[in-house]
Design an enzyme around this catalytic site. Structure first.
Site, mmCIF file in Angstrom:
data_model
loop_
_atom_site.group_PDB
_atom_site.id
_atom_site.type_symbol
_atom_site.label_atom_id
_atom_site.label_comp_id
_atom_site.label_asym_id
_atom_site.label_seq_id
_atom_site.Cartn_x
_atom_site.Cartn_y
_atom_site.Cartn_z
ATOM 1 N N GLN A 130 39.700 46.520 27.641
ATOM 2 C CA GLN A 130 38.448 45.780 27.821
ATOM 3 C C GLN A 130 37.341 46.703 28.319
ATOM 4 O OE1 GLN A 130 38.620 42.965 31.060
ATOM 5 N NE2 GLN A 130 37.060 41.649 30.158
ATOM 6 N N TYR A 132 34.079 46.401 29.753
ATOM 7 C CA TYR A 132 33.056 45.548 30.364
ATOM 8 C C TYR A 132 32.332 46.285 31.497
ATOM 9 C CZ TYR A 132 33.974 41.022 28.057
ATOM 10 O OH TYR A 132 34.065 39.994 27.157
ATOM 11 N N GLU A 247 40.518 35.254 30.232
ATOM 12 C CA GLU A 247 41.104 36.186 31.192
ATOM 13 C C GLU A 247 41.451 35.477 32.496
ATOM 14 O OE1 GLU A 247 40.129 40.493 33.319
ATOM 15 O OE2 GLU A 247 38.492 39.294 32.518
ATOM 16 N N SER A 375 35.109 38.608 40.804
ATOM 17 C CA SER A 375 35.525 38.482 42.197
ATOM 18 C C SER A 375 35.600 37.020 42.633
ATOM 19 C CB SER A 375 34.541 39.228 43.102
ATOM 20 O OG SER A 375 33.289 38.557 43.115
ATOM 21 N N GLU A 377 34.080 35.656 44.966
ATOM 22 C CA GLU A 377 32.741 35.153 45.248
ATOM 23 C C GLU A 377 32.049 34.687 43.962
ATOM 24 O OE1 GLU A 377 34.033 37.818 48.475
ATOM 25 O OE2 GLU A 377 33.909 38.080 46.309
#
Length: 397
Positions: A130, A132, A247, A375, A377
């Protein structure tokens, strides 16, 4: 295939159980073969199992048969998974092609792209990574700068990605690239890059746990064919977000909590009291809480699957399950180390068993699970805005 129910599902369960019992090598039962990272290719019974599952299509049980998938309904696919768990079997096709890229390409790809890329994923013939995150584009992924330029009959990519899992072993990379510097989200495209070409360099990053599952990846005039852009030019952000849902769906699943049995280890290391209970009362309480949390998570996953009623596409609820699954996985790792005591801090040497050495490495590597894939958050922000409907206070200063 239709979504059968009742006696039809019972008949299919019997069929699936019979096939798995006849074809899954007993030597692999409850092994950690599916959890071992690295570039090693399967041999012996592991290779045999992979070949049998590739022929059956059950590595991707609900994918269309025209691309080599199993063509099963959602409930039938879950039955296959349940029967595999009963035998201690694992999916030998596991990887980013299966869990992330494949489902996304089935939804957004052209017929040509699906015909070229899906069958090798189904058979486990090629590995995907991936592209990203970048050094300056992590949580704010849309600020990425890796650039794709038009060279007439093909594209070229220049730039750097980071935290590319398994890039040193990958054959292909699904990648977000900048195709318009005047716009942020609307200037990103989604392309497929052959990793086996000049102009692609990977540098493994050694982590605190002692392994190197992630890489820095550098592209220098790397070639991308014109028919390997998925979706429209500058339309990659929508596709990239969809892939992240797939994912996070995998990260919120049971695999985040796999490993040794906490209760069995506690009995062995801590011991039992005269009543046959764990000798440490406080530890008993915390293990019980962990088991309750893990069971609630598993039941919630099942309920979400049942409520989907055959819809295979993940939603924003994957963010809830990603946070829940990773927290529970980290909690289990903490418990295992505490249960083992000083034996759970072993790094090397014959005075520690492999199980003890693996425990400390799993604990260390598991710290990353609440960071990668978005994350905790970021997931909380998604939950607050897309599920709870709370206002985005950042827009109001």
């Amino acid at each position: 295939m239709a979504d059968f129910g009742g006696s039809d599902l019972d008949a299919f369960r019997a069929e699936a159980r019979q096939w798995l019992e006849a074809n899954f090598p007993k030597s692999l039962a409850f092994s950690e073969a599916a959890l071992i990272p690295g570039g090693e290719k399967p041999t012996g019974d592991a290779l045999l199992w992979k070949q049998r599952m590739a022929e059956k299509g059950w590595g991707t049980p609900t994918w269309p048969t025209e691309y080599g998938g199993g063509g099963l309904s959602g409930p039938q696919g879950r039955i296959v998974q349940q029967e595999m768990e009963r035998l201690g079997a694992y999916n030998p096709m596991a990887g980013m092609g299966i869990s992330m890229f494949g489902p996304t390409l089935l939804e957004y790809g052209t017929e040509d792209q699906k015909a070229r890329h899906i069958p090798p994923i189904v058979k486990g013939e090629l590995r995907w990574c991936q592209g990203y995150s970048e050094p300056g584009a992590g949580s704010d992924l849309a600020s990425l700068q890796t650039k794709l330029e038009d060279r007439g009959d093909h594209w070229v990519v220049n730039g750097q990605k980071i935290w590319t899992s398994g890039a040193q072993w990958a054959d292909w990379c699904f990648c977000l690239v900048r195709t318009d510097t005047t716009k942020k989200h609307e200037g990103i495209s989604f392309v497929l890059i052959n990793m086996r070409q000049p102009g692609v360099e990977t540098r493994p990053i050694k982590l605190i746990a002692g392994n190197s599952p992630f890489c820095e990846t550098f592209f220098t005039d790397a070639r991308v064919e014109k028919n390997d852009m998925v979706g429209p030019l500058n339309g990659g952000w929508t596709i990239g977000k969809r892939l992240l849902q797939h994912e996070r769906s995998g990260q919120g699943g049971a695999r985040m909590m796999m490993g040794p049995n906490v209760v069995d280890l506690a009995k062995r290391y801590v011991g039992l009291d005269a009543s046959g209970r764990l000798a440490d009362q406080d530890l008993r309480t915390r293990i019980a809480k962990h088991q309750i949390d893990a069971k609630a998570h598993t039941l919630t996953l099942k309920r979400a699957a049942d409520e989907a009623k055959g819809n295979q596409n993940p939603s924003a609820t994957t963010s809830v399950m990603k946070n829940s699954g990773t927290w529970i996985g980290q909690e289990k790792a903490e418990l295992l180390l505490e249960i083992m005591g000083s034996q759970g801090l072993g790094w090397e040497g014959d005075e520690y068993t492999k199980e003890e050495r693996d425990a400390v490495r799993s604990w260390l590597s598991g710290k990353a699970t609440t960071i990668f894939g978005g994350s905790q958050e970021i997931q909380s922000n998604i939950v607050s805005k897309r599920i709870l409907g709370l206002p985005d206070t950042t827009q109001n200063g």
